[in-house]
Design an enzyme around this catalytic site. Structure first.
Site, PDB file in Angstrom:
ATOM      1  N   LYS A 133       5.303  43.319  25.435  1.00 12.53           N
ATOM      2  CA  LYS A 133       6.319  42.895  26.406  1.00 12.53           C
ATOM      3  C   LYS A 133       7.150  41.756  25.788  1.00 12.53           C
ATOM      4  CE  LYS A 133       5.197  45.842  29.545  1.00 12.53           C
ATOM      5  NZ  LYS A 133       6.121  46.931  29.850  1.00 12.53           N
ATOM      6  N   ARG A 161       8.255  35.932  32.952  1.00 15.84           N
ATOM      7  CA  ARG A 161       7.131  36.175  33.870  1.00 15.84           C
ATOM      8  C   ARG A 161       5.993  35.166  33.654  1.00 15.84           C
ATOM      9  NH1 ARG A 161       9.065  39.848  36.888  1.00 15.84           N
ATOM     10  NH2 ARG A 161      10.203  41.578  35.996  1.00 15.84           N
ATOM     11  N   LYS A 199      15.072  44.486  39.418  1.00 15.99           N
ATOM     12  CA  LYS A 199      15.656  44.476  38.062  1.00 15.99           C
ATOM     13  C   LYS A 199      15.803  45.898  37.522  1.00 15.99           C
ATOM     14  CE  LYS A 199      13.328  42.412  34.524  1.00 15.99           C
ATOM     15  NZ  LYS A 199      13.150  43.322  33.364  1.00 15.99           N
ATOM     16  N   SER A 200      14.745  46.687  37.626  1.00 17.50           N
ATOM     17  CA  SER A 200      14.800  48.057  37.085  1.00 17.50           C
ATOM     18  C   SER A 200      15.898  48.863  37.768  1.00 17.50           C
ATOM     19  CB  SER A 200      13.463  48.768  37.322  1.00 17.50           C
ATOM     20  OG  SER A 200      12.449  48.169  36.576  1.00 17.50           O
ATOM     21  N   GLN A 204      10.581  53.252  30.530  1.00 15.59           N
ATOM     22  CA  GLN A 204      11.711  53.077  29.605  1.00 15.59           C
ATOM     23  C   GLN A 204      11.810  54.264  28.656  1.00 15.59           C
ATOM     24  OE1 GLN A 204      11.260  49.166  27.839  1.00 15.59           O
ATOM     25  NE2 GLN A 204      11.669  48.141  29.779  1.00 15.59           N
ATOM     26  N   SER A 237       5.426  55.074  30.161  1.00 18.82           N
ATOM     27  CA  SER A 237       6.498  54.078  30.062  1.00 18.82           C
ATOM     28  C   SER A 237       7.760  54.627  30.699  1.00 18.82           C
ATOM     29  CB  SER A 237       6.772  53.739  28.590  1.00 18.82           C
ATOM     30  OG  SER A 237       8.058  53.152  28.469  1.00 18.82           O
ATOM     31  N   ARG A 266       1.635  39.435  26.099  1.00 19.52           N
ATOM     32  CA  ARG A 266       1.216  38.755  27.340  1.00 19.52           C
ATOM     33  C   ARG A 266      -0.297  38.586  27.418  1.00 19.52           C
ATOM     34  NH1 ARG A 266       5.822  41.236  31.396  1.00 19.52           N
ATOM     35  NH2 ARG A 266       7.417  39.746  30.733  1.00 19.52           N
ATOM     36  N   ASP A 301       3.821  44.561  35.147  1.00 20.12           N
ATOM     37  CA  ASP A 301       4.528  43.273  35.043  1.00 20.12           C
ATOM     38  C   ASP A 301       3.881  42.190  35.911  1.00 20.12           C
ATOM     39  OD1 ASP A 301       6.296  44.471  33.305  1.00 20.12           O
ATOM     40  OD2 ASP A 301       7.833  44.828  34.823  1.00 20.12           O
TER      41      ASP A 301
END
Ligand code: S3P
Length: 431
Positions: free
Chosen positions: A346, A392, A20-21, A167, A165, A350, A319
């Protein structure tokens, strides 16, 4: 909703959808490169499709035929002003990386997502982008999306990120492409480095270093005259492979071969944790593909033991923690997970969604500020699982259902579409 019960003997060879990333980045970097970018084994999940839709809205022609994607890039300065809001859906990666690119554009844009996305913290990117002189704001003034971004000349900065991170790092590096000077980001512990690896392939000038004494990692980028289209084959997503690694370890009498999985060391903490827990897991045929290391992973049913998971390994398996928590409940001895407060921001909190659903299955688990304490040796019982639309969590508890007594119902199980639309089909291949 899907109903699942216990099984034995998962056997077979499977291939996992693209990472995905890496899929997000391939679309984004292709769009801002000159010439054509061809992607193979693209992840056609809802998050990555949101990235495609955003770049189409920015004037980029993108053709998709299942896992093959062709992007007709228009160069670093070729994006067009969007006629409408850039809708990133559920995807934090799209929102944050796109914001970095939008900050360097000569036009206004707005970025927004679904209810979950619009509650996730954006100050982590607003703060460094503002230091770069970006004109960015949270429209509702709550440090979340929707975001408004207006043109401004960016300047290079040295940013010390309080969190590891990818991101945040990627957002700042992408803005750095459009800055007047060098831009660098230093983070505590190295987060996934796909941006650094892939942007270099596209022609960017990126330097990286890791200070092992202080556990700090730095990535720097020079302002870039141009990027050039590439051909990219995307490895199987280790985060998606994790569900089948866990199934192979937990379901009695199983042997699963998972082919072509990305094992970049900034992502592969799950392998080490499974091995430390006593799992019979072997990497076969380790090789390089498209600038990333990949391998086939052979997993056999194993008795597991509890361990402590903390520190620098956390960003490499962030994740995968929901799945690790379920394995921990079934292992012998207790497992402690620390330094994972990022789990709270997230797609859901989570720490809470893991705890609530594990408790519903009868496990003894305690949520802490930055992790979980999971009592081992538990018998899981079938339950109604509430993933709260978190892909997830839905996949994690689908695996838990296979080793629980009775029937488990996963509410809104179609939310797996975000990262793994064919998740339940892969199962069928192993029966
Ligand atoms: C991602 C980075 C991680 C990860 C997410 C994908 C990326 O988030 O949890 O699923 O592609 O850069 P953070 O950067 O918030 O740690």
């Amino acid at each position: 909703m899907i109903e699942l019960g216990s099984i034995t003997g998962l056997k077979g060879k499977i291939t996992i959808p693209g990472d995905k990333s890496i899929s997000h980045r391939a679309i984004m970097f292709g769009a801002i490169s000159q010439g054509t970018t061809k992607i193979r084994h693209f992840l056609s999940g809802a998050d990555c499709l949101a990235t495609i839709a955003c770049f189409k809205r920015l004037g980029i022609e993108i053709e998709q035929n299942k896992e093959d994607v062709t992007i007709y890039g228009k160069g670093l300065h070729g994006l067009q002003a969007p006629t409408d809001i850039l809708d990133v859906g559920n995807s934090g990666t799209t929102a944050r990386l796109l914001a970095g690119i939008m900050a360097g554009q000569p036009f206004e844009s707005k970025i927004s997502g679904d209810e979950s996305l619009n509650q996730r913290p954006m100050n982590r990117i607003i703060a460094p982008l503002e230091k770069m002189n970006a004109n960015i704001s949270s429209i509702l003034r709550n440090d979340c999306a929707p975001l408004y971004i207006a043109p401004s000349q960016l300047k290079g900065i040295s940013y010390l990120s309080p969190i590891a991170s990818a991101q945040v790092k990627s957002c700042v590096l992408l803005a750095g492409l459009f800055a007047e000077e060098k831009t660098s980001v230093t983070e505590p512990f190295l987060s996934r480095n796909h941006t650094e690896l892939m942007l270099t392939e596209f022609g960017a000038d990126i330097q990286t270093s890791v200070d092992t004494n202080n556990n700090m990692a730095t990535a720097s980028i020079q302002p870039c005259p141009q990027l050039y289209g590439q051909e990219i084959t995307i490895p199987g997503d280790i985060s998606s492979a994790t569900y089948f690694i866990a199934a192979g370890l937990l379901v009695p009498d199983s042997e699963i071969m998972i082919q072509n999985v990305g094992i970049n060391p900034t992502r592969s903490g799950i392998i080490k944790v499974c091995q430390d827990m006593g799992g019979d897991i072997t990497l076969i045929n380790t090789r390089q593909a498209g600038g990333e290391p990949i391998a086939d992973i052979l997993v056999r049913t194993s008795p597991l033991k509890g361990i402590t998971i903390e520190g620098e390994i956390i960003p490499t398996l962030i994740d995968e923690i929901p799945m690790i928590a379920v394995m921990a409940a079934l292992a012998e001895g207790d497992t402690i997970i620390k330094h994972a407060e990022e789990l709270r921001v997230k797609e859901t909190d989570r720490i809470e969604t893991i705890t609530d659903n594990l408790k519903a299955m009868g496990a003894d688990v305690t949520a802490t500020k930055d992790g979980l304490i999971i009592k081992g040796g538990q018998t899981l019982k079938g339950a109604m699982i509430h993933p709260l639309l978190d892909h997830r969590i839905a996949m994690t508890f689908s695996i838990a259902a296979l080793v629980a007594e009775g029937t488990t119902k996963i509410l809104d199980s179609q939310c797996v579409d975000v990262s793994y639309p064919s998740f339940y089909d892969t199962f069928e291949e192993l029966l």
